[in-house]
Write an enzyme that holds these catalytic residues in place. Structure first.
Site, mmCIF file in Angstrom:
data_model
loop_
_atom_site.group_PDB
_atom_site.id
_atom_site.type_symbol
_atom_site.label_atom_id
_atom_site.label_comp_id
_atom_site.label_asym_id
_atom_site.label_seq_id
_atom_site.Cartn_x
_atom_site.Cartn_y
_atom_site.Cartn_z
ATOM 1 N NE ARG A 92 -5.104 -2.786 4.061
ATOM 2 C CZ ARG A 92 -6.093 -2.599 3.197
ATOM 3 N NH1 ARG A 92 -7.206 -1.998 3.589
ATOM 4 N NH2 ARG A 92 -5.988 -2.979 1.953
ATOM 5 C CG ASP A 145 -2.006 -1.048 1.146
ATOM 6 O OD1 ASP A 145 -2.269 -1.525 0.035
ATOM 7 O OD2 ASP A 145 -2.567 -1.397 2.203
ATOM 8 C CE1 TYR A 205 4.015 -6.174 5.048
ATOM 9 C CE2 TYR A 205 3.759 -8.467 5.708
ATOM 10 C CZ TYR A 205 3.725 -7.490 4.730
ATOM 11 O OH TYR A 205 3.405 -7.813 3.436
ATOM 12 C CG ASP A 260 -5.025 1.701 6.033
ATOM 13 O OD1 ASP A 260 -6.017 2.450 5.841
ATOM 14 O OD2 ASP A 260 -4.351 1.232 5.106
#
Length: 300
Positions: A180, A38, A66, A80
């Site tokens: 997310r 993203d 992550y 998010d």
């Protein structure tokens, strides 16, 4: 020009933006990224150049790591910080870190996820974000994803004035995981709305952040005529068995022929890397419909 670039994608750019810039820098069109990050996420984004574009699917299956931040107390429609707040709940008393850890641990293993409405997953030939932008809601297919671990990296911080609680986390996961959505689902486990408020991909194995180059670094090296940053194609498939083809099979392999499994060592596992004169020539796999046969999966 062939090879793999472990790129550090900056925030504010799409994965396609990075490919567009690299095409100009390297003066070649055959470039592909290995899975969308993203725009508001930075981190490791392997880029495949030339013949290496045949390796993209192998990176799709790679383990990712992550690091980010989760805030408890509100949820957005995108899960998010890009979205609009759709739910808020004032946290009157801080949730203990041990309770957070217990909830995080419940996500380990194979779990089901429902992808967010603002995602590229297709339903009836149309991407979910297209429905969302039209204000439409559709049934979203559940998917199974693999979570190796999901852990807290910092003490949580409770803001009594906002009624919110924040902490840093790290997750190691398999293909197709929406981090997310993990944040959103964690909130449901804790009984409060939650949002992923920051995210960085620190590894797309075998690459980690320390190995990555920025777009500016790639441009500088290319300007000096130095392309040593392009890593070999084999980097993507180093986990596969390797086999140097004997002379009598070389021509058949070059032509992509279907071969007998018994002509290869019994201990060899497929898919397998096949080399001719020390150069990767093909990746062979078990034939899907012909027992005892193997066929090319990729040719180089």
């Amino acid at each position: 020009m062939n090879g793999i670039i472990p790129l550090w994608k900056p925030r504010g750019m799409t994965s396609h933006d990075c490919v567009f810039k690299l095409r100009k820098i390297l003066k070649t069109k055959k470039i592909g990224h290995t899975g969308t990050l993203d725009p508001n996420v930075d981190g490791v984004l392997p880029i495949c150049v030339g013949q290496a574009t045949k390796m993209v699917e192998f990176f799709m299956d790679k383990t990712k790591i992550y690091q980010g931040q989760i805030t408890l107390g509100f949820a957005t429609d995108t899960e998010d910080m890009d979205g609009q707040i759709v739910e808020e709940s004032f946290i009157k008393q801080a949730i203990s870190d041990s309770e957070i850890d217990q909830a995080l641990a419940r996500f380990k293993g194979e779990i089901s996820q429902i992808p967010p409405m603002y995602s590229a997953v297709k339903v009836n030939g149309k991407r979910l974000y297209e429905y969302a932008r039209q204000g439409l809601s559709v049934d979203r297919p559940e998917r199974q994803v693999r979570i190796d671990y999901f852990k807290r990296l910092s003490d949580s911080v409770y803001d009594a004035k906002k009624g919110q609680q924040t902490f840093n986390f790290e997750v190691q996961c398999g293909r197709g995981t929406y981090v997310r959505t993990l944040a959103y689902d964690l909130g449901r486990e804790l009984g409060v709305p939650a949002t992923m408020t920051q995210l960085t991909r620190v590894a797309c194995l075998p690459f980690k952040s320390a190995q990555c180059l920025t777009l500016d670094q790639v441009a500088d090296l290319t300007g000096q005529g130095d392309h040593s940053f392009l890593l070999p194609l084999e980097t993507a498939v180093s986990h596969l068995d390797k086999y140097q083809a004997p002379n009598h099979l070389e021509k058949l392999i070059i032509n992509g022929a279907v071969l007998d499994r018994q002509d290869f060592p019994q201990e060899l596992k497929f898919p397998c890397r096949i080399y001719i004169d020390q150069h990767l020539k093909a990746i062979y796999q078990d034939h899907p419909s012909k027992s005892g046969k193997i066929k090319p999966m990729k040719m180089f």
